[in-house]
Design a protein around this motif. Structure first.
Motif, PDB file in Angstrom:
ATOM      1  N   ILE A 126     -80.260  16.660  41.976  1.00 11.94           N
ATOM      2  CA  ILE A 126     -79.729  15.297  42.006  1.00 11.94           C
ATOM      3  C   ILE A 126     -78.236  15.280  41.699  1.00 11.94           C
ATOM      4  N   TYR A 127     -77.834  15.949  40.609  1.00 10.50           N
ATOM      5  CA  TYR A 127     -76.425  15.968  40.249  1.00 10.50           C
ATOM      6  C   TYR A 127     -75.596  16.717  41.282  1.00 10.50           C
ATOM      7  N   GLY A 128     -76.159  17.775  41.846  1.00  7.08           N
ATOM      8  CA  GLY A 128     -75.434  18.536  42.852  1.00  7.08           C
ATOM      9  C   GLY A 128     -75.131  17.717  44.090  1.00  7.08           C
ATOM     10  N   GLY A 129     -75.997  16.748  44.391  1.00  7.12           N
ATOM     11  CA  GLY A 129     -75.808  15.929  45.583  1.00  7.12           C
ATOM     12  C   GLY A 129     -75.040  14.644  45.351  1.00  7.12           C
ATOM     13  N   MET A 130     -74.589  14.415  44.105  1.00  4.21           N
ATOM     14  CA  MET A 130     -73.873  13.167  43.800  1.00  4.21           C
ATOM     15  C   MET A 130     -72.511  13.115  44.487  1.00  4.21           C
ATOM     16  N   HIS A 131     -71.861  14.273  44.605  1.00  2.00           N
ATOM     17  CA  HIS A 131     -70.565  14.344  45.284  1.00  2.00           C
ATOM     18  C   HIS A 131     -70.586  15.553  46.215  1.00  2.00           C
ATOM     19  N   SER A 132     -69.872  15.458  47.311  1.00  2.00           N
ATOM     20  CA  SER A 132     -69.897  16.526  48.308  1.00  2.00           C
ATOM     21  C   SER A 132     -68.691  17.450  48.228  1.00  2.00           C
ATOM     22  N   THR A 133     -67.933  17.380  47.127  1.00  2.00           N
ATOM     23  CA  THR A 133     -66.738  18.218  46.998  1.00  2.00           C
ATOM     24  C   THR A 133     -67.079  19.541  46.319  1.00  2.00           C
ATOM     25  N   TRP A 134     -66.289  20.573  46.644  1.00  2.00           N
ATOM     26  CA  TRP A 134     -66.509  21.883  46.029  1.00  2.00           C
ATOM     27  C   TRP A 134     -66.145  21.865  44.549  1.00  2.00           C
ATOM     28  N   ASP A 135     -65.181  21.015  44.159  1.00  2.47           N
ATOM     29  CA  ASP A 135     -64.818  20.898  42.751  1.00  2.47           C
ATOM     30  C   ASP A 135     -66.021  20.444  41.926  1.00  2.47           C
ATOM     31  N   HIS A 136     -66.718  19.453  42.448  1.00  2.77           N
ATOM     32  CA  HIS A 136     -67.904  18.945  41.762  1.00  2.77           C
ATOM     33  C   HIS A 136     -68.973  20.031  41.663  1.00  2.77           C
ATOM     34  N   THR A 137     -69.233  20.720  42.759  1.00  7.97           N
ATOM     35  CA  THR A 137     -70.253  21.773  42.769  1.00  7.97           C
ATOM     36  C   THR A 137     -69.889  22.875  41.774  1.00  7.97           C
ATOM     37  N   LEU A 138     -68.617  23.237  41.721  1.00 10.54           N
ATOM     38  CA  LEU A 138     -68.162  24.274  40.793  1.00 10.54           C
ATOM     39  C   LEU A 138     -68.360  23.840  39.349  1.00 10.54           C
ATOM     40  N   LEU A 139     -68.057  22.579  39.043  1.00 13.14           N
ATOM     41  CA  LEU A 139     -68.226  22.075  37.676  1.00 13.14           C
ATOM     42  C   LEU A 139     -69.701  22.039  37.273  1.00 13.14           C
ATOM     43  N   VAL A 140     -70.576  21.666  38.191  1.00  8.74           N
ATOM     44  CA  VAL A 140     -72.016  21.684  37.897  1.00  8.74           C
ATOM     45  C   VAL A 140     -72.480  23.119  37.657  1.00  8.74           C
ATOM     46  N   ALA A 141     -71.948  24.063  38.424  1.00 14.48           N
ATOM     47  CA  ALA A 141     -72.288  25.475  38.235  1.00 14.48           C
ATOM     48  C   ALA A 141     -71.843  25.956  36.859  1.00 14.48           C
ATOM     49  N   ILE A 142     -70.664  25.520  36.419  1.00 12.29           N
ATOM     50  CA  ILE A 142     -70.180  25.874  35.078  1.00 12.29           C
ATOM     51  C   ILE A 142     -71.089  25.295  34.008  1.00 12.29           C
ATOM     52  N   VAL A 143     -71.547  24.064  34.225  1.00  9.28           N
ATOM     53  CA  VAL A 143     -72.484  23.429  33.288  1.00  9.28           C
ATOM     54  C   VAL A 143     -73.756  24.276  33.170  1.00  9.28           C
ATOM     55  N   ILE A 144     -74.267  24.742  34.300  1.00  8.04           N
ATOM     56  CA  ILE A 144     -75.478  25.578  34.296  1.00  8.04           C
ATOM     57  C   ILE A 144     -75.249  26.844  33.482  1.00  8.04           C
ATOM     58  N   LEU A 145     -74.085  27.464  33.639  1.00  9.82           N
ATOM     59  CA  LEU A 145     -73.771  28.685  32.893  1.00  9.82           C
ATOM     60  C   LEU A 145     -73.639  28.396  31.396  1.00  9.82           C
ATOM     61  N   ILE A 146     -73.077  27.245  31.036  1.00 14.14           N
ATOM     62  CA  ILE A 146     -72.964  26.865  29.622  1.00 14.14           C
ATOM     63  C   ILE A 146     -74.351  26.694  29.004  1.00 14.14           C
ATOM     64  N   VAL A 147     -75.223  26.001  29.706  1.00 12.57           N
ATOM     65  CA  VAL A 147     -76.595  25.795  29.223  1.00 12.57           C
ATOM     66  C   VAL A 147     -77.321  27.142  29.110  1.00 12.57           C
ATOM     67  N   THR A 148     -77.064  28.043  30.041  1.00 20.09           N
ATOM     68  CA  THR A 148     -77.667  29.376  30.006  1.00 20.09           C
ATOM     69  C   THR A 148     -77.228  30.136  28.761  1.00 20.09           C
ATOM     70  N   LEU A 149     -75.948  30.089  28.449  1.00 23.45           N
ATOM     71  CA  LEU A 149     -75.428  30.790  27.270  1.00 23.45           C
ATOM     72  C   LEU A 149     -76.003  30.206  25.980  1.00 23.45           C
ATOM     73  N   ILE A 150     -76.091  28.885  25.906  1.00 20.36           N
ATOM     74  CA  ILE A 150     -76.661  28.244  24.708  1.00 20.36           C
ATOM     75  C   ILE A 150     -78.127  28.646  24.546  1.00 20.36           C
ATOM     76  N   SER A 151     -78.875  28.636  25.645  1.00 21.79           N
ATOM     77  CA  SER A 151     -80.293  29.010  25.608  1.00 21.79           C
ATOM     78  C   SER A 151     -80.461  30.460  25.168  1.00 21.79           C
ATOM     79  N   ALA A 152     -79.596  31.341  25.680  1.00 21.58           N
ATOM     80  CA  ALA A 152     -79.656  32.758  25.313  1.00 21.58           C
ATOM     81  C   ALA A 152     -79.380  32.938  23.820  1.00 21.58           C
ATOM     82  N   LEU A 153     -78.390  32.207  23.300  1.00 15.32           N
ATOM     83  CA  LEU A 153     -78.047  32.303  21.880  1.00 15.32           C
ATOM     84  C   LEU A 153     -79.215  31.872  21.007  1.00 15.32           C
ATOM     85  N   VAL A 154     -79.904  30.812  21.410  1.00 17.78           N
ATOM     86  CA  VAL A 154     -81.060  30.327  20.649  1.00 17.78           C
ATOM     87  C   VAL A 154     -82.157  31.392  20.598  1.00 17.78           C
ATOM     88  N   LEU A 155     -82.422  32.051  21.733  1.00 20.18           N
ATOM     89  CA  LEU A 155     -83.456  33.086  21.773  1.00 20.18           C
ATOM     90  C   LEU A 155     -83.055  34.313  20.967  1.00 20.18           C
TER      91      LEU A 155
END
Length: 200
Positions: free
Chosen positions: A128-157
């Protein structure tokens, strides 16, 4: 603010703290020696799944004729199986010196990466968030968000064994049974939500 909301939303849906007891239950005994490998594979798979749906989510669903509702039901059934094995203290294949590493990787992929971390909610929010805007800047920022959440999840484990030391063997056994019930309930909710969405 949009991307901060996405970080918070994904963390709530992924629920790394809530996943900690399940992770500890699934990686007890001999498998505890491979926790580093399990965390690494789980997080790589988790990030890869969300990134794949970010860049090609609609295409994937359209090509295979998939629906979020169907994904929820399938994920729910898988979690019910995991819950049963946890409750009967019978999760995972027989271990040996030859198969321990393969078993750890298999455990990291299913169910830890999917559907426990990369569940229907996280995948849906990514699409849903990926389709909110069709720009590469938006897609890149969502990808960064995914990586941030991944790092936080890894730290918790990574910090999860501290919980195990505090609870002890008896506490872990009790926690294991409680988590089996919770995982079963989550699986049932996935199935009910999927059925409701299908007929909505």
């Amino acid at each position: 603010e949009e991307y901060i909301k996405l970080i918070v939303g994904l963390l709530i849906l992924v629920d790394p703290i809530g996943n900690t007891p399940t992770y500890l239950s699934l990686t007890r005994g001999e498998m505890a020696k491979h926790r580093g490998l399990i965390i690494l594979v789980t997080m790589i798979a988790f990030a890869s799944i969300l990134l794949a749906f970010l860049f090609a989510g609609n295409t994937i669903f359209s090509y295979f004729g998939l629906t979020i509702a169907g994904f929820q039901v399938a994920g729910g059934l898988l979690l019910l199986t995991v819950a049963y094995d946890l409750m009967t203290d019978n999760y995972g294949p027989e271990l040996s010196h030859v198969t321990e590493r393969d078993s750890a990787i298999k455990l990291a992929l299913v169910p830890l990466a999917i559907p426990i971390h990369a569940g229907p909610g996280a995948i849906t929010m990514t699409v849903i968030y990926g389709g909110m805007h069709s720009t590469w800047d938006h897609t890149l920022l969502v990808a960064i968000v995914i990586l941030i959440v991944t790092l936080i999840s890894a730290l918790v484990l990574v910090l999860a064994p501290l919980v195990e030391k505090l609870t002890g063997e008896t506490g872990m056994h009790v926690l294991n049974q409680i988590m089996a019930i919770i995982v079963a309930v989550i699986g049932a909710e996935f199935i009910l939500d999927g059925i409701a969405a299908h007929f909505d």
